[in-house]
Design a protein around this motif. Structure first.
Motif, PDB file in Angstrom:
ATOM      1  N   TYR A   1       0.811  -1.269  -0.173  1.00 30.74           N
ATOM      2  CA  TYR A   1       0.084   0.073  -0.148  1.00 30.74           C
ATOM      3  C   TYR A   1       1.046   1.170  -0.032  1.00 30.74           C
TER       4      TYR A   1
ATOM      5  N   ASN B   1      -0.829   4.084   0.959  1.00 35.07           N
ATOM      6  CA  ASN B   1      -1.283   4.645   2.162  1.00 35.07           C
ATOM      7  C   ASN B   1      -2.276   3.796   2.791  1.00 35.07           C
ATOM      8  N   ALA B   2      -2.367   3.575   3.885  1.00 39.07           N
ATOM      9  CA  ALA B   2      -3.143   2.436   4.467  1.00 39.07           C
ATOM     10  C   ALA B   2      -4.785   2.450   4.217  1.00 39.07           C
ATOM     11  N   SER B   3      -5.186   3.722   3.837  1.00 37.99           N
ATOM     12  CA  SER B   3      -6.469   3.704   3.697  1.00 37.99           C
ATOM     13  C   SER B   3      -6.858   3.420   2.239  1.00 37.99           C
ATOM     14  N   GLU B   4      -5.821   3.185   1.017  1.00 42.59           N
ATOM     15  CA  GLU B   4      -6.116   3.091  -0.149  1.00 42.59           C
ATOM     16  C   GLU B   4      -6.237   1.553  -0.610  1.00 42.59           C
TER      17      GLU B   4
END
Length: 132
Positions: free
Chosen positions: A77, A79-82
């Motif tokens: 990843y 970013n962790a939210s993607e």
């Protein structure tokens, strides 16, 4: 083959004075498919080596592992939210056909496939080369 130990003829005081007997565990039937697919230690070492280099370059920030019944995956990843930028998938069922390992893009497209994980991971080497 696993091994178990059993103490025969234990002493009346509860302490065993004889040497243990080795009882082998029975392995499952030949060709049995494991309950879950995992990456081996050597495979994980190679994947984490690439991951570490990409983190140092500022490209990736997080990862996730997912062992499964049919396949195992390792996702990278930004970013962790993607969604994952790339996934490395191990599918032993395709070992003799297309290769057990594949690299998937964020859209799920197969970018590279092969038998040897080390060779497959060289795909990321060109991502580290930047023009100055």
């Amino acid at each position: 083959m696993g091994l178990a130990f059993s103490a025969k003829n234990a002493h009346p005081s509860g302490m065993s004075e004889q040497t243990p007997t080795i009882i082998p565990f029975q392995d499952g039937p030949a060709g049995r498919v494991p309950d879950q697919i995992f990456f081996t230690m050597q495979e994980m070492q190679a994947i984490l080596n690439v991951y570490g280099r990409m983190v140092a370059a500022g490209e990736w920030k997080d990862y996730a592992m997912n062992p499964g019944r049919d396949v195992a995956s390792f996702a990278f990843y930004r970013n962790a939210s993607e969604r994952p930028v790339y996934q490395i998938v191990k599918n032993p069922a395709l070992r003799n056909k297309q290769g057990a390992f594949s690299i998937l893009s964020a859209q799920g497209k197969v970018l590279k496939r092969g038998q040897d994980l080390i060779t497959l991971l060289k795909y990321f080497d060109r991502k580290l080369i930047k023009l100055v």
